[in-house]
Design an enzyme around this catalytic site. Sequence first.
Site, PDB file in Angstrom:
ATOM      1  N   CYS A 113       0.810  -1.232   0.000  1.00 50.34           N
ATOM      2  CA  CYS A 113       0.000   0.000   0.000  1.00 50.34           C
ATOM      3  C   CYS A 113       0.836   1.272   0.000  1.00 50.34           C
ATOM      4  O   CYS A 113       0.332   2.337  -0.332  1.00 50.34           O
ATOM      5  CB  CYS A 113      -0.954   0.002   1.181  1.00 50.34           C
ATOM      6  SG  CYS A 113      -2.122  -1.355   1.105  1.00 50.34           S
ATOM      7  N   HIS A 245      -3.759   7.333   3.030  1.00 45.45           N
ATOM      8  CA  HIS A 245      -4.080   6.022   2.473  1.00 45.45           C
ATOM      9  C   HIS A 245      -5.511   5.666   2.891  1.00 45.45           C
ATOM     10  O   HIS A 245      -5.901   5.881   4.040  1.00 45.45           O
ATOM     11  CB  HIS A 245      -3.087   4.990   3.005  1.00 45.45           C
ATOM     12  CG  HIS A 245      -3.384   3.596   2.550  1.00 45.45           C
ATOM     13  ND1 HIS A 245      -3.677   3.301   1.252  1.00 45.45           N
ATOM     14  CD2 HIS A 245      -3.434   2.419   3.233  1.00 45.45           C
ATOM     15  CE1 HIS A 245      -3.911   2.002   1.155  1.00 45.45           C
ATOM     16  NE2 HIS A 245      -3.773   1.445   2.334  1.00 45.45           N
ATOM     17  N   ASN A 275     -10.065  -0.134  -0.362  1.00 50.98           N
ATOM     18  CA  ASN A 275      -8.601  -0.057  -0.251  1.00 50.98           C
ATOM     19  C   ASN A 275      -7.985  -0.506  -1.576  1.00 50.98           C
ATOM     20  O   ASN A 275      -7.995  -1.690  -1.898  1.00 50.98           O
ATOM     21  CB  ASN A 275      -8.127  -0.957   0.897  1.00 50.98           C
ATOM     22  CG  ASN A 275      -6.625  -0.866   1.114  1.00 50.98           C
ATOM     23  OD1 ASN A 275      -5.894  -0.353   0.266  1.00 50.98           O
ATOM     24  ND2 ASN A 275      -6.162  -1.361   2.251  1.00 50.98           N
TER      25      ASN A 275
HETATM   26  N1  COA Z   1     -18.627  -8.876   8.293  1.00 52.03           N
HETATM   27  C1  COA Z   1     -19.216  -9.113   9.474  1.00 52.03           C
HETATM   28  N2  COA Z   1     -18.526  -9.442  10.585  1.00 52.03           N
HETATM   29  C2  COA Z   1     -17.205  -9.528  10.473  1.00 52.03           C
HETATM   30  C3  COA Z   1     -16.520  -9.302   9.265  1.00 52.03           C
HETATM   31  C4  COA Z   1     -17.288  -8.963   8.131  1.00 52.03           C
HETATM   32  N3  COA Z   1     -16.746  -8.695   6.944  1.00 52.03           N
HETATM   33  N4  COA Z   1     -15.188  -9.454   9.462  1.00 52.03           N
HETATM   34  C5  COA Z   1     -15.043  -9.764  10.745  1.00 52.03           C
HETATM   35  N5  COA Z   1     -16.249  -9.819  11.362  1.00 52.03           N
HETATM   36  C6  COA Z   1     -16.555 -10.113  12.768  1.00 52.03           C
HETATM   37  C7  COA Z   1     -15.455 -10.861  13.468  1.00 52.03           C
HETATM   38  O1  COA Z   1     -15.568 -12.249  13.241  1.00 52.03           O
HETATM   39  C8  COA Z   1     -15.689 -10.482  14.897  1.00 52.03           C
HETATM   40  O2  COA Z   1     -16.733 -11.244  15.416  1.00 52.03           O
HETATM   41  P1  COA Z   1     -16.690 -11.733  16.955  1.00 52.03           P
HETATM   42  O3  COA Z   1     -16.706 -10.487  17.776  1.00 52.03           O
HETATM   43  O4  COA Z   1     -17.919 -12.573  17.068  1.00 52.03           O
HETATM   44  O5  COA Z   1     -15.412 -12.509  17.078  1.00 52.03           O
HETATM   45  C9  COA Z   1     -16.182  -9.036  14.804  1.00 52.03           C
HETATM   46  O6  COA Z   1     -16.664  -8.878  13.464  1.00 52.03           O
HETATM   47  C10 COA Z   1     -15.105  -8.029  15.075  1.00 52.03           C
HETATM   48  O7  COA Z   1     -13.979  -8.384  14.286  1.00 52.03           O
HETATM   49  P2  COA Z   1     -12.650  -7.575  14.380  1.00 52.03           P
HETATM   50  O8  COA Z   1     -11.645  -8.181  13.470  1.00 52.03           O
HETATM   51  O9  COA Z   1     -12.304  -7.385  15.806  1.00 52.03           O
HETATM   52  O10 COA Z   1     -13.169  -6.181  13.787  1.00 52.03           O
HETATM   53  P3  COA Z   1     -12.406  -4.833  13.687  1.00 52.03           P
HETATM   54  O11 COA Z   1     -13.185  -3.767  14.362  1.00 52.03           O
HETATM   55  O12 COA Z   1     -10.944  -4.955  14.037  1.00 52.03           O
HETATM   56  O13 COA Z   1     -12.493  -4.528  12.126  1.00 52.03           O
HETATM   57  C11 COA Z   1     -11.129  -4.627  10.160  1.00 52.03           C
HETATM   58  C12 COA Z   1     -11.894  -5.423  11.214  1.00 52.03           C
HETATM   59  C13 COA Z   1     -10.447  -5.593   9.197  1.00 52.03           C
HETATM   60  C14 COA Z   1     -12.090  -3.745   9.407  1.00 52.03           C
HETATM   61  C15 COA Z   1     -10.095  -3.741  10.882  1.00 52.03           C
HETATM   62  O14 COA Z   1      -9.391  -4.511  11.827  1.00 52.03           O
HETATM   63  C16 COA Z   1      -9.124  -3.107   9.944  1.00 52.03           C
HETATM   64  O15 COA Z   1      -9.484  -2.255   9.154  1.00 52.03           O
HETATM   65  N6  COA Z   1      -7.825  -3.483  10.051  1.00 52.03           N
HETATM   66  C17 COA Z   1      -6.808  -2.904   9.242  1.00 52.03           C
HETATM   67  C18 COA Z   1      -6.963  -3.418   7.865  1.00 52.03           C
HETATM   68  C19 COA Z   1      -6.084  -2.706   6.924  1.00 52.03           C
HETATM   69  O16 COA Z   1      -6.066  -1.516   6.930  1.00 52.03           O
HETATM   70  N7  COA Z   1      -5.386  -3.471   6.109  1.00 52.03           N
HETATM   71  C20 COA Z   1      -4.604  -2.978   5.091  1.00 52.03           C
HETATM   72  C21 COA Z   1      -3.474  -2.191   5.612  1.00 52.03           C
HETATM   73  S1  COA Z   1      -2.972  -1.227   4.310  1.00 52.03           S
END
Ligand code: COA
Length: 318
Positions: A113, A245, A275
């Site tokens: 990224c 970003h 993204n």
């Molecule tokens: N739809 C519905 N539920 C989802 C899901 C989806 N697409 N993806 C995960 N979940 C669920 C999980 O299973 C979890 O359930 P649980 O509480 O029963 O275990 C819950 O939602 C929370 O998941 P979590 O991973 O803790 O959510 P989060 O608030 O951290 O959000 C991301 C997840 C991926 C959106 C977030 O962590 C993120 O943006 N991370 C950085 C990603 C990124 O920027 N990557 C590229 C870097 S350049």
Amino acid sequence: MIYSRIAATGAYLPERVLTNAELEKLVDTTDEWIRTRTGIERRHIAAAGETTVDLAERAARRALDAAGVAPGEVDFIAFGTTTPDLIFPNCGVLLQERLGCYGVPAFSLETACSGFMYALSIADKYVRCGDAKRALVVGAETLSRITDWKDRATAVLFADGAGAVVLEPAAAPGVLSTHLHADGRHQELLYCGSGVSKGLSLSPAITMAGKEVFKIAVSKLGSVVDETLSANGLERGALDWLVPHQANIRIIQATATKLAMPMERVIVTVQDHGNTSAASVPLALDVGVRDGRIKRGDLLLLEAFGGGFTWGSALVRY
Ligand code: COA
């Protein structure tokens, strides 16, 4: 003293728009979850057979057109991508052939990224030392090709697109400073486990530990924006625009808070683009420039964070 400045920007998004409602039919998710946790509402996906260089060529031609530079006059191509058309020739060379600027240096680099930030930093140095006068800096991706459409943790995030800028020499900056970083210790948190030397997979897919990536992204972006302000003797609040970003609205908000910037001074496209990795910053920049928010003379901070980890920033007087 020679500096580089951004002469113009360009971008291109594939026609096909994939909405959250459509994703609800592919994986166990909801529009509400995606919007509240990421800020994403829709994203663009390349058509079958449409490649990273196809998208890049359109973005590049738009940037060159806006700069009044003929494609054949480009004398340097730096191309950030993690989803190249081929193993080789590299995407920079493939783009050079399309544009007809034969003989000039052309390369791609794969820093995920932050690919555009790395490409911009290198091109800036070539312009400043006098070796490039009309440099094309591109970020372009077809991340849909390395997305597992059955994995809800990643399928809702990644998308396709391309952005480009033309850099030219100037008596005053332009690009005031660039700051690049990498830390390979966390590579297992975000990677695509297919490669030539390790073995090719027929269905390569991004693997991500979202929560951990989130925390490190917020922390590293916080430090790199501090580093950028301090290197230029600036206080928080001195910037006109943050062009971040576009991975997650909550990461963007954290960086804006760190900079004491209201969200009205932040270019946000994550809701429409998802993204797009290396394409994300130049796409957002192009949106801000073309809709008239970013004006000549404005002070911009560009930043990105991605797999590796790699991250970087640029302070730019537009
Ligand atoms: N739809 C519905 N539920 C989802 C899901 C989806 N697409 N993806 C995960 N979940 C669920 C999980 O299973 C979890 O359930 P649980 O509480 O029963 O275990 C819950 O939602 C929370 O998941 P979590 O991973 O803790 O959510 P989060 O608030 O951290 O959000 C991301 C997840 C991926 C959106 C977030 O962590 C993120 O943006 N991370 C950085 C990603 C990124 O920027 N990557 C590229 C870097 S350049």
